[in-house]
Write an enzyme that holds these catalytic residues in place. Structure first.
Site, PDB file in Angstrom:
ATOM      1  N   ARG A 180      -8.452  10.986  -5.709  1.00 28.69           N
ATOM      2  CA  ARG A 180      -7.330  10.077  -5.449  1.00 28.69           C
ATOM      3  C   ARG A 180      -7.224   9.039  -6.562  1.00 28.69           C
ATOM      4  O   ARG A 180      -6.117   8.695  -7.001  1.00 28.69           O
ATOM      5  CB  ARG A 180      -7.492   9.409  -4.076  1.00 28.69           C
ATOM      6  N   ARG A 187     -17.622   1.300   1.876  1.00 29.01           N
ATOM      7  CA  ARG A 187     -18.043   0.361   2.922  1.00 29.01           C
ATOM      8  C   ARG A 187     -17.133   0.494   4.143  1.00 29.01           C
ATOM      9  O   ARG A 187     -17.588   0.538   5.282  1.00 29.01           O
ATOM     10  CB  ARG A 187     -17.997  -1.069   2.371  1.00 29.01           C
ATOM     11  N   ARG A 240     -10.556   9.153   7.904  1.00 27.46           N
ATOM     12  CA  ARG A 240      -9.563  10.020   7.283  1.00 27.46           C
ATOM     13  C   ARG A 240     -10.236  11.191   6.574  1.00 27.46           C
ATOM     14  O   ARG A 240     -11.308  11.042   5.998  1.00 27.46           O
ATOM     15  CB  ARG A 240      -8.755   9.207   6.267  1.00 27.46           C
ATOM     16  N   LYS A 295      -3.121  -2.485  -0.156  1.00 25.81           N
ATOM     17  CA  LYS A 295      -1.659  -2.435   0.018  1.00 25.81           C
ATOM     18  C   LYS A 295      -1.288  -2.469   1.498  1.00 25.81           C
ATOM     19  O   LYS A 295      -0.396  -3.200   1.905  1.00 25.81           O
ATOM     20  CB  LYS A 295      -1.079  -1.152  -0.605  1.00 25.81           C
ATOM     21  N   ARG A 321       4.861   7.362  -6.255  1.00 23.76           N
ATOM     22  CA  ARG A 321       3.541   7.603  -6.823  1.00 23.76           C
ATOM     23  C   ARG A 321       3.604   8.390  -8.124  1.00 23.76           C
ATOM     24  O   ARG A 321       2.576   8.628  -8.741  1.00 23.76           O
ATOM     25  CB  ARG A 321       2.725   8.398  -5.826  1.00 23.76           C
TER      26      ARG A 321
HETATM   27  P1  AMP Z   1      -2.343   7.034   1.196  1.00 26.46           P
HETATM   28  O1  AMP Z   1      -2.465   6.810   2.664  1.00 26.46           O
HETATM   29  O2  AMP Z   1      -1.207   6.283   0.587  1.00 26.46           O
HETATM   30  O3  AMP Z   1      -3.651   6.815   0.470  1.00 26.46           O
HETATM   31  O4  AMP Z   1      -1.985   8.578   1.010  1.00 26.46           O
HETATM   32  C1  AMP Z   1      -2.855   9.587   1.439  1.00 26.46           C
HETATM   33  C2  AMP Z   1      -2.489  10.911   0.799  1.00 26.46           C
HETATM   34  O5  AMP Z   1      -1.160  11.285   1.184  1.00 26.46           O
HETATM   35  C3  AMP Z   1      -2.470  10.922  -0.712  1.00 26.46           C
HETATM   36  O6  AMP Z   1      -3.749  11.104  -1.282  1.00 26.46           O
HETATM   37  C4  AMP Z   1      -1.528  12.085  -0.991  1.00 26.46           C
HETATM   38  O7  AMP Z   1      -2.173  13.330  -0.762  1.00 26.46           O
HETATM   39  C5  AMP Z   1      -0.492  11.910   0.093  1.00 26.46           C
HETATM   40  N1  AMP Z   1       0.603  11.023  -0.344  1.00 26.46           N
HETATM   41  C6  AMP Z   1       0.933   9.810   0.191  1.00 26.46           C
HETATM   42  N2  AMP Z   1       1.993   9.280  -0.435  1.00 26.46           N
HETATM   43  C7  AMP Z   1       2.335  10.164  -1.409  1.00 26.46           C
HETATM   44  C8  AMP Z   1       3.328  10.182  -2.415  1.00 26.46           C
HETATM   45  N3  AMP Z   1       4.215   9.170  -2.559  1.00 26.46           N
HETATM   46  N4  AMP Z   1       3.391  11.273  -3.232  1.00 26.46           N
HETATM   47  C9  AMP Z   1       2.531  12.288  -3.104  1.00 26.46           C
HETATM   48  N5  AMP Z   1       1.546  12.341  -2.194  1.00 26.46           N
HETATM   49  C10 AMP Z   1       1.449  11.285  -1.339  1.00 26.46           C
END
Ligand code: AMP
Length: 209
Positions: A150, A126, A139, A13, A88
């Site tokens: 996740r 990877r 991260r 994404k 989400r």
């Molecule tokens: P991402 O960078 O999109 O993979 O997000 C990393 C982490 O941020 C996720 O695993 C959640 O803990 C938190 N997070 C990001 N976006 C959301 C969302 N829309 N709702 C809830 N938690 C979020």
């Protein structure tokens, strides 16, 4: 243009959003990036989100909804935005619908990147190995245990959004396992189709004169 990119972690994404930012001059609103910035800055939101994120769980809806509501008010979001990682959950999608309706805005498309989860896990592993080799910071949630969480959170809480947007006639799916340029081309086709459909609707609308 206002878009949602939907797909599990590691689906690409962010990569596709970056391309669209460059091509259309719209902003990428990644709630993950915004939350990581809040964690790094040690804000109250960041302190609340830090451990939840490290475990790979979702931050409470009201926290992310407020972040997005504030962000889309910023002048740079006026030309349009790509939501990456938001909504989400169904309550987040409902909150977004209300937020946009209040501002008289609509979404142009919701694009799902469909991926094979087993291959996805390998992709993320990877990426982590490559970043570690380059000496880059990884991260806190890029480890096998958090990644499993996740993906589970995606299946349980986010995947229902596919049906949510399909029921509203807004969903388009593209094959997220194809190469980056192929996925980009598929997204362009979806955007061209939605633009054509929008023009068609506008033509058919009574002018009222
Ligand atoms: P991402 O960078 O999109 O993979 O997000 C990393 C982490 O941020 C996720 O695993 C959640 O803990 C938190 N997070 C990001 N976006 C959301 C969302 N829309 N709702 C809830 N938690 C979020």
């Amino acid at each position: 243009m206002r878009l949602i990119l939907l797909g599990p972690p590691g689906a690409g994404k962010g990569t596709q959003a970056q391309r669209l930012v460059e091509k259309y001059g719209i902003v990428q609103l990644s709630t993950g990036d915004m939350l990581r910035a809040a964690v790094a800055a040690g804000t109250p939101v960041g302190r609340r989100a830090k451990d939840i994120m490290a475990r790979g769980e979702l931050v409470p809806d009201e926290v992310v909804v407020q972040i997005v509501a504030d962000r889309i008010e910023q002048p740079d979001a006026r030309r349009g935005f790509i939501l990456d990682g938001f909504p989400r959950t169904v309550p987040q999608a409902e909150a977004l619908d209300r937020m946009l309706a209040e501002k008289g805005l609509t979404l142009d498309a919701v694009i799902e990147l469909k991926v094979d989860e087993d291959i996805l896990a390998e992709r993320v592993e990877r990426r982590v190995a490559e970043m570690t080799a380059r000496g880059e910071a990884v991260r806190a949630d890029d480890n096998p245990a958090a990644l499993r969480k996740r993906l589970a959170a995606y299946r349980a809480q986010t995947a229902p959004l596919v049906a949510y947007y399909a029921a509203r006639g807004m969903l388009s799916s593209v094959d997220g396992m194809a190469s980056i340029p192929e996925v980009a081309a598929a997204i362009e086709r979806v955007l061209a189709e939605t633009a054509a459909a929008r023009q068609d609707r506008a033509r058919k609308m009574p002018t009222g004169g």
